[in-house]
Write an enzyme that holds these catalytic residues in place. Structure first.
Site, PDB file in Angstrom:
ATOM      1  N   GLY A  11       0.830  -1.190   0.000  1.00 37.98           N
ATOM      2  CA  GLY A  11       0.000   0.000   0.000  1.00 37.98           C
ATOM      3  C   GLY A  11       0.866   1.241   0.000  1.00 37.98           C
ATOM      4  O   GLY A  11       1.955   1.253  -0.562  1.00 37.98           O
ATOM      5  N   CYS A  12       0.398   2.264   0.647  1.00 38.82           N
ATOM      6  CA  CYS A  12       1.109   3.543   0.725  1.00 38.82           C
ATOM      7  C   CYS A  12       2.482   3.348   1.361  1.00 38.82           C
ATOM      8  O   CYS A  12       2.590   2.792   2.450  1.00 38.82           O
ATOM      9  CB  CYS A  12       0.280   4.531   1.541  1.00 38.82           C
ATOM     10  SG  CYS A  12       1.143   6.056   1.908  1.00 38.82           S
ATOM     11  N   PHE A  13       3.516   3.825   0.695  1.00 37.16           N
ATOM     12  CA  PHE A  13       4.856   3.617   1.241  1.00 37.16           C
ATOM     13  C   PHE A  13       5.107   4.401   2.516  1.00 37.16           C
ATOM     14  O   PHE A  13       5.988   4.061   3.290  1.00 37.16           O
ATOM     15  CB  PHE A  13       5.971   3.829   0.224  1.00 37.16           C
ATOM     16  CG  PHE A  13       5.957   5.070  -0.623  1.00 37.16           C
ATOM     17  CD1 PHE A  13       5.476   6.288  -0.187  1.00 37.16           C
ATOM     18  CD2 PHE A  13       6.468   5.010  -1.906  1.00 37.16           C
ATOM     19  CE1 PHE A  13       5.493   7.416  -0.985  1.00 37.16           C
ATOM     20  CE2 PHE A  13       6.504   6.132  -2.724  1.00 37.16           C
ATOM     21  CZ  PHE A  13       6.016   7.346  -2.255  1.00 37.16           C
TER      22      PHE A  13
END
Length: 181
Positions: A11-13
């Site tokens: 997902g979002c880093f």
């Protein structure tokens, strides 16, 4: 010291970076992009979902202090590996669950971990995590690095990242570097 690298997409880093930065044995965590066809992609390009790249973190760790199986278990337990191209409200192929391995041992351990989690029915739905060799890694723009630590009061950090970190800290307290959380 046995220094290794593995590249993970969950997902979002920003979320992934916030978790792996706190682990004993982790030397560095770099947010970036890999797995696609666009050379030198920007964040804006990756966000379109058309570059083939995933938001990832490249984790450099000491395998003598943090073994790969522990690292992979933390990876799987800190995101939903059963949703295709989605983590929460972040939707698109750039948010896919992925392990970009750097050697055959990492590939074997990733597949074995998936099999174990599947056999033990840890998740209600099938794991859809991509396991593929790492391709060119592109470091994200500077403002993405160390994002949570520098922006913890921003709403995304407070409402998305902080609850993930809290859950992680509760379950993996013994794996944290002293002085974190």
């Amino acid at each position: 010291m046995d220094i290794q690298k593995i590249t993970l997409g969950s997902g979002c880093f920003w979320c992934t970076e916030a978790i792996f930065q706190t682990l004993k044995g982790v030397q560095s965590v770099t947010s970036g992009y890999t797995g696609g066809h666009k050379k030198d992609p920007t964040y804006e390009q990756v966000c379109t979902g058309t570059t083939g790249h995933a938001e990832v973190v490249e984790v450099t760790y000491d395998a003598d202090e943090l073994n790969l199986d522990e690292l992979l278990l933390i990876f799987f337990k800190t995101h939903d590996p059963t949703t295709l191209n989605r983590q929460g409200n972040d939707v698109g192929p750039q948010y896919r669950s992925a392990i970009f391995y750097h050697n055959e041992h990492q590939k074997e351990r990733a597949l074995a971990t998936i099999k174990t989690l599947t056999d033990e029915q840890v998740f209600d739905d099938p794991i859809v995590t991509e396991v593929t060799p790492v391709s060119e890694f592109y470091s994200a723009e500077e403002y993405h690095h160390n994002y949570f630590n520098q922006n913890s009061s921003k709403s995304y950090c407070a409402f998305v990242i902080q609850p993930k970190v809290n859950k992680f800290v509760k379950e993996f307290q013994d794996k944290l570097r002293p002085g974190t959380y």
